[in-house]
Motif scaffolding. Structure first.
Motif, short mmCIF file in Angstrom:
data_model
loop_
_atom_site.label_atom_id
_atom_site.label_comp_id
_atom_site.label_asym_id
_atom_site.label_seq_id
_atom_site.Cartn_x
_atom_site.Cartn_y
_atom_site.Cartn_z
N ARG A 182 0.84 -1.19 0.00
CA ARG A 182 0.00 0.00 0.00
C ARG A 182 0.87 1.24 0.00
NH1 ARG A 182 -4.00 -0.31 4.78
NH2 ARG A 182 -4.72 1.60 3.79
N PRO A 183 0.39 2.31 -0.63
CA PRO A 183 1.19 3.53 -0.71
C PRO A 183 1.20 4.28 0.62
CG PRO A 183 -0.94 3.91 -1.69
CD PRO A 183 -0.88 2.44 -1.34
N ALA A 184 2.22 5.10 0.78
CA ALA A 184 2.35 5.91 1.99
C ALA A 184 1.34 7.05 1.95
CB ALA A 184 3.76 6.45 2.10
N SER A 185 0.85 7.42 3.12
CA SER A 185 -0.07 8.56 3.21
C SER A 185 0.74 9.85 3.08
CB SER A 185 -0.80 8.53 4.55
OG SER A 185 0.11 8.75 5.60
N ALA A 186 0.03 10.97 3.00
CA ALA A 186 0.70 12.27 2.86
C ALA A 186 1.64 12.52 4.05
CB ALA A 186 -0.34 13.38 2.75
N PHE A 187 1.22 12.11 5.24
CA PHE A 187 2.06 12.32 6.42
C PHE A 187 3.37 11.55 6.29
CE2 PHE A 187 3.35 10.68 10.65
CZ PHE A 187 3.77 11.87 11.21
N PHE A 188 3.32 10.31 5.83
CA PHE A 188 4.55 9.53 5.72
C PHE A 188 5.43 10.02 4.59
CE2 PHE A 188 2.07 6.61 8.33
CZ PHE A 188 3.01 6.32 9.30
N VAL A 189 4.85 10.57 3.55
CA VAL A 189 5.65 11.20 2.49
C VAL A 189 6.38 12.40 3.09
CG1 VAL A 189 5.56 12.42 0.28
CG2 VAL A 189 4.12 10.41 0.65
N SER A 201 0.23 24.46 7.34
CA SER A 201 -1.06 24.87 6.77
C SER A 201 -1.40 23.93 5.61
CB SER A 201 -0.98 26.31 6.27
OG SER A 201 -0.11 26.38 5.16
N GLU A 202 -2.62 24.05 5.12
CA GLU A 202 -3.05 23.21 3.99
C GLU A 202 -2.19 23.46 2.76
OE1 GLU A 202 -5.28 20.71 4.05
OE2 GLU A 202 -5.43 21.11 6.19
N ALA A 203 -1.79 24.68 2.55
CA ALA A 203 -0.95 25.02 1.39
C ALA A 203 0.42 24.36 1.50
CB ALA A 203 -0.80 26.53 1.29
N GLU A 204 0.95 24.30 2.73
CA GLU A 204 2.26 23.67 2.93
C GLU A 204 2.17 22.14 2.82
OE1 GLU A 204 4.45 26.77 5.97
OE2 GLU A 204 2.87 25.47 6.77
N LYS A 205 1.02 21.59 3.14
CA LYS A 205 0.82 20.14 3.04
C LYS A 205 0.53 19.69 1.61
CE LYS A 205 -1.08 19.46 7.69
NZ LYS A 205 -2.25 19.01 8.46
N ALA A 206 0.10 20.61 0.75
CA ALA A 206 -0.35 20.28 -0.60
C ALA A 206 0.65 19.45 -1.42
CB ALA A 206 -0.72 21.55 -1.35
N PRO A 207 1.96 19.76 -1.42
CA PRO A 207 2.87 18.95 -2.23
C PRO A 207 2.94 17.49 -1.76
CG PRO A 207 4.07 20.77 -1.19
CD PRO A 207 2.65 20.91 -0.83
N LYS A 217 1.86 14.12 -3.87
CA LYS A 217 2.74 12.95 -4.02
C LYS A 217 2.02 11.68 -3.56
CE LYS A 217 7.32 15.03 -3.50
NZ LYS A 217 8.52 15.09 -2.65
N ALA A 218 1.31 11.78 -2.46
CA ALA A 218 0.60 10.62 -1.92
C ALA A 218 -0.49 10.17 -2.89
CB ALA A 218 0.00 10.96 -0.56
N GLU A 219 -1.21 11.10 -3.50
CA GLU A 219 -2.26 10.76 -4.46
C GLU A 219 -1.66 10.11 -5.70
OE1 GLU A 219 -4.56 14.28 -5.21
OE2 GLU A 219 -5.47 14.22 -3.21
#
Length: 155
Positions: A44-51, A85-91, A95-97
């Motif tokens: 399974r792929p890594a979530s945004a947090f793990f990326v 913030s959401e903008a900082e998490k966006a990249p 990648k996770a998607e």
């Protein structure tokens, strides 16, 4: 022996106290055994947090080279992730998607291959069974002939 109790009286007094039976314990239904995991199945792929944590660990090690505690790095990463913030998490979300879409493609290919493999295995088992029945008859007759030949050599 006026005050002495007979043996039968002392037994009766002990038996007079009834012990409660333990309530019947219902056994839970037997747990189903887990199937062995297929090592070829895509992970399974890594979530945004793990990326995010992949990058954060590198940065944290550069700033704190003497720290060897995994828990400290994890806590610092979690705190940093919460403060973004959401903008900082966006990249990281992007990648996770991307990884998730790639995973879904590989999983579909894996499942398709697995389904084809099962069909092929079932057909192969049927053909093996029919072959073994035919070969068993041939082997028996060949063994009988070999035994007959051995008997002739002894005489």
């Amino acid at each position: 022996m006026k005050g002495a109790k007979s043996k039968s009286e002392s037994k009766n007094s002990r038996l007079g106290v009834k012990k409660r039976e333990a309530p019947a314990v219902k056994k839970a239904p037997a747990k189903k055994t887990k199937e062995a995991k297929d090592p070829n199945k895509p992970k399974r792929p890594a979530s945004a947090f793990f990326v995010f944590m992949e990058d954060f660990r590198k940065q944290y090690k550069e700033k704190h080279p003497n720290n060897k505690s995994v828990s400290v790095v994890g806590k610092a990463g979690g705190d940093k992730w919460k403060s973004l913030s959401e903008a900082e998490k966006a990249p990281y979300v992007a990648k996770a998607e991307k990884r998730k879409s790639e995973y879904e493609k590989t999983l579909q290919a894996y499942n398709k291959k697995l389904a084809e493999g099962k069909d092929a295995e079932e057909e192969e088992e049927e053909s093996d069974k029919s072959k073994s029945e035919v070969h068993d008859d041939e082997d028996d007759s060949a063994e009988d002939e070999a035994e007959d030949d051995d008997d002739d050599d002894d005489e």
